[in-house]
Scaffold this motif. Sequence first.
Motif, PDB file in Angstrom:
ATOM      1  N   LEU A 179       0.817  -1.219   0.000  1.00 49.56           N
ATOM      2  CA  LEU A 179       0.000   0.000   0.000  1.00 49.56           C
ATOM      3  C   LEU A 179       0.851   1.269   0.000  1.00 49.56           C
ATOM      4  CD1 LEU A 179      -2.833  -1.062   2.484  1.00 49.56           C
ATOM      5  CD2 LEU A 179      -2.923  -1.005  -0.021  1.00 49.56           C
ATOM      6  N   GLY A 180       2.145   1.117   0.180  1.00 42.94           N
ATOM      7  CA  GLY A 180       3.048   2.260   0.077  1.00 42.94           C
ATOM      8  C   GLY A 180       2.877   3.305   1.155  1.00 42.94           C
ATOM      9  N   ALA A 181       2.508   2.875   2.355  1.00 41.35           N
ATOM     10  CA  ALA A 181       2.234   3.846   3.417  1.00 41.35           C
ATOM     11  C   ALA A 181       3.446   4.711   3.729  1.00 41.35           C
ATOM     12  CB  ALA A 181       1.765   3.120   4.673  1.00 41.35           C
ATOM     13  N   GLU A 182       4.622   4.111   3.743  1.00 44.01           N
ATOM     14  CA  GLU A 182       5.820   4.870   4.114  1.00 44.01           C
ATOM     15  C   GLU A 182       6.083   6.016   3.140  1.00 44.01           C
ATOM     16  OE1 GLU A 182       5.541   1.635   4.209  1.00 44.01           O
ATOM     17  OE2 GLU A 182       6.110   1.032   6.243  1.00 44.01           O
ATOM     18  N   SER A 183       5.893   5.770   1.856  1.00 41.64           N
ATOM     19  CA  SER A 183       6.177   6.815   0.867  1.00 41.64           C
ATOM     20  C   SER A 183       5.009   7.778   0.687  1.00 41.64           C
ATOM     21  CB  SER A 183       6.527   6.170  -0.480  1.00 41.64           C
ATOM     22  OG  SER A 183       5.452   5.374  -0.959  1.00 41.64           O
ATOM     23  N   ARG A 184       3.794   7.319   0.932  1.00 38.83           N
ATOM     24  CA  ARG A 184       2.616   8.160   0.727  1.00 38.83           C
ATOM     25  C   ARG A 184       2.289   9.032   1.942  1.00 38.83           C
ATOM     26  NH1 ARG A 184      -1.213   6.686  -3.373  1.00 38.83           N
ATOM     27  NH2 ARG A 184      -0.532   4.923  -4.635  1.00 38.83           N
ATOM     28  N   PHE A 185       2.814   8.691   3.097  1.00 36.69           N
ATOM     29  CA  PHE A 185       2.430   9.394   4.322  1.00 36.69           C
ATOM     30  C   PHE A 185       2.909  10.844   4.310  1.00 36.69           C
ATOM     31  CE2 PHE A 185       3.516  10.970   8.539  1.00 36.69           C
ATOM     32  CZ  PHE A 185       2.308  10.822   9.199  1.00 36.69           C
ATOM     33  N   GLU A 186       1.985  11.765   4.595  1.00 36.95           N
ATOM     34  CA  GLU A 186       2.311  13.178   4.799  1.00 36.95           C
ATOM     35  C   GLU A 186       1.416  13.714   5.911  1.00 36.95           C
ATOM     36  OE1 GLU A 186       3.086  15.763   1.249  1.00 36.95           O
ATOM     37  OE2 GLU A 186       2.087  14.122   0.186  1.00 36.95           O
ATOM     38  N   ALA A 187       2.011  14.406   6.855  1.00 38.44           N
ATOM     39  CA  ALA A 187       1.234  15.010   7.937  1.00 38.44           C
ATOM     40  C   ALA A 187       1.912  16.295   8.376  1.00 38.44           C
ATOM     41  CB  ALA A 187       1.086  14.048   9.112  1.00 38.44           C
ATOM     42  N   ASP A 188       1.155  17.104   9.101  1.00 38.43           N
ATOM     43  CA  ASP A 188       1.644  18.410   9.545  1.00 38.43           C
ATOM     44  C   ASP A 188       1.111  18.654  10.951  1.00 38.43           C
ATOM     45  OD1 ASP A 188       2.319  21.112   9.870  1.00 38.43           O
ATOM     46  OD2 ASP A 188       1.894  21.599   7.781  1.00 38.43           O
ATOM     47  N   ASP A 189       2.011  18.892  11.893  1.00 39.56           N
ATOM     48  CA  ASP A 189       1.592  19.144  13.277  1.00 39.56           C
ATOM     49  C   ASP A 189       1.776  20.612  13.673  1.00 39.56           C
ATOM     50  OD1 ASP A 189       4.357  19.289  13.481  1.00 39.56           O
ATOM     51  OD2 ASP A 189       4.570  17.472  14.682  1.00 39.56           O
ATOM     52  N   ALA A 190       1.838  21.496  12.673  1.00 38.52           N
ATOM     53  CA  ALA A 190       2.096  22.911  12.945  1.00 38.52           C
ATOM     54  C   ALA A 190       0.848  23.698  13.323  1.00 38.52           C
ATOM     55  CB  ALA A 190       2.753  23.561  11.728  1.00 38.52           C
ATOM     56  N   PHE A 191      -0.315  23.045  13.316  1.00 39.16           N
ATOM     57  CA  PHE A 191      -1.566  23.781  13.536  1.00 39.16           C
ATOM     58  C   PHE A 191      -2.278  23.364  14.822  1.00 39.16           C
ATOM     59  CE2 PHE A 191      -0.534  23.772   9.073  1.00 39.16           C
ATOM     60  CZ  PHE A 191      -0.640  25.116   8.747  1.00 39.16           C
TER      61      PHE A 191
END
Length: 326
Positions: free
Chosen positions: A247-259
Amino acid sequence: MSLTAARDRLLALPHLALGALPTPVDEAPRLRDAIGMGARLVIKRDDALPFGFGGNKVRKLGLVAARAQRDGVDTLITCGGVQSNHCRATAATAARLGMACHIVANGTPPDRLTGNALLDALLGAHVHYVAQRTDRNPAMDALAGRLRAEGRTPLVIPLGASTPLGGLGLALGIGEVVRQGIVPDYIIHATSSGGTQAGLIAGCALFEVPTRIIGISADDTVDEIRHVVTSICHGMEGLLELPAGALGAESRFEADDAFIGEGYGIPTEASREAQALAARTEAIFLDHWYTAKAMAGLIAYARAGRFKDGQTVMFWHTGGQVGLFA
């Protein structure tokens, strides 16, 4: 197993139709113009699911509850905060299916029931209060043991129904979007317990769409979310009989904790602006805990020029508007 065969396996999973699907995809031109965004902006309206005041948890529970019925479960146990959307959706599911519901909530019993806590009571859920988040899982396990000793057949549903099976409800959601004729360049959504993001990532792999999934954190760090999301995706691979990493989770994962701001459920200046703009331009209601912060992220990206003219950006509205009345 190929991705095509895994997709067929996903579509064949037992599923309870708890809400009217598909949910709408609404254009948001006035909000787009208000934030100076050249790309097309659309909103996936899981907040408009009619069952139990809706939200993304209804998608997850459709799969989890179907398996619970198959296994003869008579009691659903789950956990969350006092104003948890997931707990309310679980209580609604239990009521619909004639099951008992027990909620382990971290926090102080409110003097007056409001918002989701009020709905939990109306739905007949039994609420057990604990002091901290870390107390929830032990309390659920102890409760399940006691109920089994009494002859009941309980199912413990982890926080947010964020299990491999539950998350696949959002993978089905990606298939729904594809059938609606939309392949976004980006999907922006609120992320926390990880199941929604894992499901959206899995759905993009299974339905072979190149959409970038960006989770805006409501509380946890990017590293914490990455660990949970990739773990859930690996579990999905097992359920769908896919090889590890398919499923390619490692390459597809994007998140942002700046908000996140000062913490979970605490509004920020940016989230208040997002909440007001969405309401005043599109009559879309966002909650302080999740969706307002996710929209704040989308607005910041738009103003920074991250989205290009001709692209399509989808905001996946995960619900939670009941929290406005808490």
